[in-house]
Design a protein around this motif. Structure first.
Motif, short mmCIF file in Angstrom:
data_model
loop_
_atom_site.label_atom_id
_atom_site.label_comp_id
_atom_site.label_asym_id
_atom_site.label_seq_id
_atom_site.Cartn_x
_atom_site.Cartn_y
_atom_site.Cartn_z
N GLY B 72 28.84 28.71 -25.17
CA GLY B 72 29.87 27.54 -24.76
C GLY B 72 29.24 27.93 -23.36
O GLY B 72 28.77 28.56 -22.51
N PHE B 73 29.89 26.52 -22.26
CA PHE B 73 29.23 26.48 -20.89
C PHE B 73 29.98 27.60 -20.08
O PHE B 73 29.65 27.60 -18.89
N TRP B 74 31.07 28.18 -20.47
CA TRP B 74 31.71 29.25 -19.69
C TRP B 74 31.08 30.40 -19.64
O TRP B 74 31.47 31.08 -18.87
N THR B 75 30.13 30.73 -20.70
CA THR B 75 29.70 32.20 -20.73
C THR B 75 28.62 32.23 -19.87
O THR B 75 27.80 31.10 -19.58
N PHE B 76 28.13 33.39 -19.63
CA PHE B 76 26.76 33.74 -18.72
C PHE B 76 25.69 33.54 -19.46
O PHE B 76 24.68 32.97 -18.87
N TYR B 78 24.91 31.07 -21.33
CA TYR B 78 24.69 29.74 -21.67
C TYR B 78 23.59 29.46 -20.40
O TYR B 78 22.64 28.81 -20.60
N TYR B 79 23.85 29.89 -19.20
CA TYR B 79 23.30 29.73 -17.97
C TYR B 79 21.61 30.57 -18.19
O TYR B 79 20.87 30.19 -17.62
#
Lengths: 193, 311
Positions: B72-76, B78-79
């Motif tokens: 998910g885009f809220w996890t580190f 992801y980035y």
């Protein structure tokens, strides 16, 4: 010393941390930056007091009088602060995103402490600027800033490079180079009233 | 259908290359270029195989996405997936943007469906600082020629440069991506690029301006215009060659319009930077040195126009 620092919220031990011990810890880290060795002191017992002291000192020295116009001058106090802290956070995020195994505050601590050579360069520049202006004045300042810039890079790379995977070291070190280059530029272009 | 079998064989090779994803394979990738080019030629010459190619492309991307398991885009993490590049890969992408070639699509050839955010972010940051620093250096050079010009660090220009470069490198790809998505229905063969791939193309294409900006320090006007034009040509060519396979199937008008807008915006950025950040050198010294030092330098509220304009 380390365990007391890690448990400040323990209600049983209500002794306040002595100030001298903290100052000594900061001073010891300054020495480690000036003579970079392969030691873990900066990484293990990180603190952010040293970087704060250095940043405030640098920002105060870079500040010009308010007589000059706001538009064209050098960086203001808040600008220096923002550049140093925002830059350090960005570099830390960058190295963590690249897969480095250094913690967030450890990296901030190292980057902040390694501003020490550049703060010394700022002091020297301010002293040199009291003398007669001219090309020799500029060459002396340029030489001092270049040497201190190299010192900062070497000191921070000695601490930070080991935490990166081997095929990404250059990617993690380049932003550090850019960060100290910008700070050196601010120091070099400082012109007093 | 021996030709279809031949295509299927090459597609399998390409799929294994993409799934391999080992870091230090700069040289092996050069060898694996040959089958890819054969595939490209075969697909181009035979229009009827287009649908097959599309199906196989989407199968491949589905396979890759299953492998990746997008968090998910809220996890580190992801980035973190956008910074999954090595030094050699970044250098290879920079080299690819410096030397655009007509057949080579930057996205397919260099990015290989793995765009990164490291390159665009740090190239923009470097360009912003280099612009501000070299612009200030031209002020130093101008002041030495004409001592009545007041030198100041002009630190606000760093903010201006940063805002301009980052807005260009992130908002223009957003607009371009949006436009290409909107026109997606027209296209059959090749899917549009993802937003990150567009950002990547733009970010790496700005790299060629770094040495150009440093060259602009040399106060020779024709050299400045020549190097600027050369940088703009290389950069815009990279963008056009990358975008051409995508817009080729659109109507002729839309394709030409899009590509000319892209090149125009790029040219506007280059000329805007040249005029805003760089102080033109005064044509001749304004006064002999001993007269200039007897007058105290005047503190001006804004950089004065060059003396040559008045002369």
């Amino acid at each position: 010393m380390a365990e007391a620092a890690e448990s400040p919220g323990d209600p049983g031990t209500a002794t306040p941390r002595p100030l001298m011990r903290d100052l000594k810890a900061v001073g010891k880290k300054f020495m480690h930056v000036l003579y970079p060795r392969k030691s873990n002191t900066l990484l293990r017992d990180w603190d952010l007091w040293g970087p704060l002291i250095l940043c405030v000192t640098l920002a105060l020295m870079l500040q010009r009088g308010s007589v000059d116009s706001e538009k064209d001058g050098g960086p203001q106090f808040a600008e220096v602060f923002v550049i140093v802290w925002f830059g350090a956070v960005t570099i830390t995020l960058n190295s963590k995103l690249l897969g480095g195994n250094i913690s967030f505050f450890q990296s901030l601590c190292v980057l902040g402490y390694c501003i020490l050579p550049l703060t010394v360069a700022m002091l020297v520049c301010r002293l040199v600027l009291l003398a007669e202006p001219g090309p020799i004045n500029f060459m002396v300042r340029l030489f001092v800033v270049i040497v201190m810039f190299a010192w900062s890079i070497v000191a921070s790379t000695a601490f930070l490079a080991d935490s990166q995977p081997p095929n990404r070291k250059a990617l993690a070190v380049y932003p550090v180079f850019l960060f100290y280059f910008v700070i050196s530029w601010m120091i070099l272009t400082f012109t007093p009233q | 259908m021996a030709a279809a079998d031949e295509l299927a064989f090459h597609e399998f090779e390409e799929a294994t290359n993409l799934l391999a994803q080992t870091p230090n394979e700069a040289t092996p990738r050069g060898d694996q270029l040959v089958p890819q080019q054969h595939v490209a030629v075969a697909v181009d010459s035979g229009g009827s195989y287009g649908a097959e190619d599309e199906v196989e492309e989407s199968d491949k991307t589905a396979l890759l996405q299953e492998e990746k398991q997008q968090p998910g885009f809220w996890t580190f993490s992801y980035y973190q997936s956008f910074f999954d590049v090595d030094t050699s890969q970044v250098l290879d992408r920079i080299k690819g943007s410096l030397l655009p070639r007509p057949g080579h699509n930057f996205v397919r050839h260099h990015l290989r469906n793995r765009p990164d955010l490291y390159g665009p972010f740090w190239i923009c940051a470097t360009l912003a600082f280099v612009l501000a620093v070299t612009g200030n250096l031209t002020l130093v050079l101008a002041q030495r020629r004409d001592p009545s010009i007041h030198y100041s660090p002009q630190f606000h220009k760093v903010t201006v440069a940063g805002t301009a470069i980052y807005c260009y490198a992130w908002l223009v790809p957003l607009a371009l991506w949006g436009f290409l998505q909107w026109r997606k229905g027209v296209r059959e063969r090749m899917g549009p690029y993802t937003f990150l791939e567009t950002v990547c193309v733009y970010g790496y294409s700005l790299f060629v301006f770094l040495p150009t900006v440093v060259l602009w320090l040399i106060p020779v006007p024709w050299l400045q215009w020549l190097s600027g034009a050369l940088a703009l040509a290389l950069s815009a060519a990279g963008l056009v060659f990358t975008l051409w396979p995508v817009v080729r199937e659109d109507t002729r008008l839309a394709a030409v319009l899009l590509l000319s807008v892209v090149v125009l915006l790029h040219a506007l950025l280059a000329t805007g930077c040249k005029f805003y950040f760089f102080q033109p050198l005064p044509l001749e010294p304004a006064a002999p040195p001993h007269q200039a030092t007897s007058q105290p330098p005047t503190v001006l509220l804004s950089p004065p126009p060059p003396r040559s304009a008045a002369a």
